[in-house]
Design an enzyme around this catalytic site. Structure first.
Site, short mmCIF file in Angstrom:
data_model
loop_
_atom_site.label_atom_id
_atom_site.label_comp_id
_atom_site.label_asym_id
_atom_site.label_seq_id
_atom_site.Cartn_x
_atom_site.Cartn_y
_atom_site.Cartn_z
CE1 TYR A 151 22.90 56.12 -32.11
CE2 TYR A 151 22.56 53.96 -31.61
CZ TYR A 151 22.13 55.44 -32.20
OH TYR A 151 21.15 55.66 -32.46
CE LYS A 155 21.61 58.74 -29.57
NZ LYS A 155 21.76 59.75 -29.57
NE ARG A 192 19.88 55.04 -40.43
CZ ARG A 192 20.00 56.18 -40.03
NH1 ARG A 192 18.84 55.91 -39.19
NH2 ARG A 192 20.40 57.49 -40.47
CB VAL A 194 14.87 51.24 -44.64
CG1 VAL A 194 13.39 52.39 -46.09
CG2 VAL A 194 14.13 50.74 -43.82
CG ASN A 196 22.20 49.36 -47.45
OD1 ASN A 196 22.55 50.90 -48.33
ND2 ASN A 196 22.71 48.57 -47.43
CG PHE A 197 16.75 45.95 -48.59
CD1 PHE A 197 18.13 45.84 -48.08
CD2 PHE A 197 15.91 45.29 -47.66
CE1 PHE A 197 18.83 44.75 -47.59
CE2 PHE A 197 16.31 43.96 -47.07
CZ PHE A 197 17.22 44.25 -46.63
P1 NAD Z 1 21.63 61.89 -38.69
O1 NAD Z 1 23.32 61.23 -38.87
O2 NAD Z 1 20.76 61.76 -40.02
O3 NAD Z 1 22.22 62.73 -38.57
C1 NAD Z 1 22.67 62.78 -37.40
C2 NAD Z 1 23.16 64.13 -37.15
O4 NAD Z 1 24.13 64.94 -36.08
C3 NAD Z 1 24.18 64.66 -38.57
O5 NAD Z 1 23.71 65.87 -39.42
C4 NAD Z 1 25.60 65.43 -37.96
O6 NAD Z 1 26.19 65.31 -38.89
C5 NAD Z 1 25.39 65.06 -36.58
N1 NAD Z 1 26.18 65.85 -35.60
C6 NAD Z 1 26.41 63.91 -35.42
N2 NAD Z 1 27.63 64.60 -34.56
C7 NAD Z 1 27.67 65.93 -34.25
C8 NAD Z 1 28.28 66.57 -33.42
N3 NAD Z 1 29.22 66.44 -32.60
N4 NAD Z 1 28.73 67.77 -33.26
C9 NAD Z 1 27.49 68.10 -33.59
N5 NAD Z 1 26.55 67.43 -34.52
C10 NAD Z 1 26.47 66.91 -34.59
O7 NAD Z 1 20.78 60.48 -37.86
P2 NAD Z 1 19.23 60.55 -37.92
O8 NAD Z 1 19.01 59.59 -37.96
O9 NAD Z 1 19.05 61.86 -37.93
O10 NAD Z 1 19.48 60.77 -36.21
C11 NAD Z 1 19.49 61.53 -35.23
C12 NAD Z 1 18.91 61.31 -33.77
O11 NAD Z 1 18.15 60.30 -33.88
C13 NAD Z 1 20.58 60.25 -33.03
O12 NAD Z 1 21.06 61.10 -32.13
C14 NAD Z 1 20.20 59.21 -33.21
O13 NAD Z 1 20.61 58.73 -32.33
C15 NAD Z 1 19.00 59.05 -32.94
N6 NAD Z 1 18.22 57.70 -33.58
C16 NAD Z 1 17.39 57.77 -34.78
C17 NAD Z 1 16.82 56.76 -35.04
C18 NAD Z 1 16.50 56.43 -36.34
O14 NAD Z 1 16.05 55.45 -37.13
N7 NAD Z 1 16.64 57.63 -37.78
C19 NAD Z 1 16.76 55.34 -34.66
C20 NAD Z 1 17.31 56.06 -33.01
C21 NAD Z 1 17.84 56.53 -32.86
N1 UDP Z 2 20.59 44.64 -42.75
C1 UDP Z 2 20.38 43.53 -44.15
N2 UDP Z 2 20.99 43.97 -45.40
C2 UDP Z 2 21.60 45.68 -45.14
C3 UDP Z 2 21.72 46.32 -43.87
C4 UDP Z 2 21.43 46.24 -43.15
O1 UDP Z 2 20.02 42.59 -44.00
O2 UDP Z 2 21.16 45.60 -46.25
C5 UDP Z 2 19.65 44.61 -41.42
C6 UDP Z 2 21.14 44.42 -40.62
O3 UDP Z 2 21.55 43.51 -40.20
C7 UDP Z 2 19.92 44.61 -39.50
C8 UDP Z 2 18.70 45.43 -39.71
O4 UDP Z 2 18.65 45.32 -41.00
O5 UDP Z 2 19.08 42.97 -38.63
C9 UDP Z 2 17.87 46.73 -39.42
O6 UDP Z 2 19.77 47.44 -39.87
P1 UDP Z 2 20.25 48.99 -39.63
O7 UDP Z 2 20.85 49.71 -39.87
O8 UDP Z 2 18.96 49.62 -40.43
O9 UDP Z 2 19.76 49.32 -38.90
P2 UDP Z 2 19.79 48.49 -37.05
O10 UDP Z 2 20.35 47.24 -37.29
O11 UDP Z 2 20.43 49.48 -36.05
O12 UDP Z 2 18.77 48.27 -36.48
#
Ligand code: NAD
Ligand code: UDP
Ligand code: UDP
Length: 322
Positions: A151, A155, A192, A194, A196-197
């Site tokens: 990932y 990215k 994730r 939030v 989960n908790f």
């Molecule tokens: P999500 O998993 O809910 O959404 C991702 C979507 O992409 C899903 O609907 C999935 O089915 C689709 N997808 C995955 N691979 C695909 C492919 N090869 N072709 C077509 N569709 C595909 O995740 P999200 O939280 O909505 O994240 C959206 C974007 O934002 C992602 O690129 C993620 O890396 C980025 N992002 C999210 C967060 C966050 O906190 N949510 C943080 C940093 C970056």
């Molecule tokens: N985390 C946790 N309990 C859970 C899920 C996640 O303590 O049930 C922690 C995880 O180890 C990380 C933080 O919460 O330190 C955020 O995790 P998340 O997977 O939401 O996002 P990221 O690690 O990608 O920031």
């Protein structure tokens, strides 16, 4: 012709059935645009977008962006990619293909249609950062070989591709570096923190803190994030990368305590091993977003958690479908 129709665009949202994508599709429709949602439903769900089908300006296409896509649109938001560690590590090769082949295809499409393209990048490009808070100029501290690398490096490679299509082919790009975002329509099983908790607290289950809970994250509410996306896309002063996130930093233990307190739960906090390469701290420096976009988050953690708790409460009560 109504004034807004002069600005009506055909907008492609890849990953449109996911958490962030479904909110973005909604906002683009609300602004009067036509929206084509492309998703392979790997982590996305039809239920995230089913309320949009009543709108004749909305269309959904099942497609994997690692394959070429020939459609006629004006602008692209490239969000397709699993985002939670559980999902992106399930099939790491597919995660990298989505980041790299998927970006090449969407950039090829943008080049052909001469349209603007937005990349949903991530704070993970900073890895386990040695600079705090993280500024866009920081190159990061990333393990290229670990379980998160598909990932993080995917990215990073995608950002490189966006910059090279921009420099080499003149493609108009925007890159947002998204920090941890939460809110309604997060996938309940994506692991994730939030979701989960909140689910554990609502169900009276143990709250699973990984490590000692002293690691930090900065949580942005989804509506604020989408405002930031739209502002970055609309202006032309900066192409990014631009951090979009909420700079208020919390320890994971504080988040666990807030989830328990706000749900009135009797859940206990339990401590489990910390996953490999789990970043110790994360906080965006959003000076660029403030100055170039006039953007900053408006929803603070308690208010955002209230809305998220209400969503998961309904989901668990069977009043919403997954
Ligand atoms: P999500 O998993 O809910 O959404 C991702 C979507 O992409 C899903 O609907 C999935 O089915 C689709 N997808 C995955 N691979 C695909 C492919 N090869 N072709 C077509 N569709 C595909 O995740 P999200 O939280 O909505 O994240 C959206 C974007 O934002 C992602 O690129 C993620 O890396 C980025 N992002 C999210 C967060 C966050 O906190 N949510 C943080 C940093 C970056
Ligand atoms: N985390 C946790 N309990 C859970 C899920 C996640 O303590 O049930 C922690 C995880 O180890 C990380 C933080 O919460 O330190 C955020 O995790 P998340 O997977 O939401 O996002 P990221 O690690 O990608 O920031
Ligand atoms: N591509 C696409 N849709 C388009 C135009 C291109 O999916 O409308 C794909 C195309 O199949 C190619 C990739 O985007 O694999 C990169 O396109 P580019 O024009 O940059 O490269 P080339 O076709 O010269 O390899």
């Amino acid at each position: 012709m109504a004034e807004h129709q002069l600005f009506r665009k055909r907008v492609l949202v890849t990953g449109g059935a996911g958490f962030l994508g479904s909110h973005l599709c909604q906002r683009l429709l609300d602004a009067g645009h036509d929206v084509l949602c492309v998703d392979n439903y790997y982590t996305g769900r039809r239920s995230n977008i089913e309320h949009l089908f009543a709108n004749s300006r909305f269309e959904a296409l099942r497609h994997d962006i690692t394959a070429p896509l020939f459609v006629e649109v004006d602008e692209i938001f490239n969000l397709a990619c699993p985002a939670s560690p559980v999902h992106y590590q399930f099939d790491p090769v597919q995660t990298l293909k989505t980041c790299v082949h998927g970006s090449i295809n969407m950039l090829g499409l943008a080049k052909r249609i001469k349209g603007k393209i937005f990349q949903a990048s991530t704070s993970e490009v900073y890895g386990d950062p040695l600079v705090h808070p993280q500024l866009e100029s920081y190159w990061g501290h990333v393990n290229p070989l670990g379980p998160r690398s598909c990932y993080d490096e995917g990215k990073r490679a995608a950002e490189t591709l966006f910059m090279d299509y921009h420099r080499q082919h003149g493609v108009d790009i925007r890159i947002a570096r998204i920090f941890n975002t939460y809110g309604p329509r997060m996938h309940p099983n994506d692991g994730r923190v939030v979701s989960n908790f909140v689910i554990q607290a609502l169900q009276g289950q143990d709250i699973t803190i990984y490590g000692d809970g002293s690691q930090t994250r900065s949580f942005c509410y989804v509506d604020d994030l989408i405002d930031g996306f739209l502002k970055l896309m609309e202006q032309s002063g900066t192409i990014g990368p631009c951090n979009i996130g909420n700079p208020n930093e919390f320890t994971i233990r504080q988040l666990a305590e807030a989830a328990v307190e706000m749900t009135g739960s009797r859940s206990k906090l339990v401590y489990l091993p910390l996953p490999t390469d789990d970043p110790k701290q994360r906080q965006p420096d959003i000076t660029l977003a403030r100055e170039a976009l006039g953007w900053e988050p408006a929803v603070q953690l308690r208010e955002g958690l209230e809305r998220t708790i209400a969503y998961f409460d309904q989901l668990l009560a069977g009043k919403r479908s997954i």
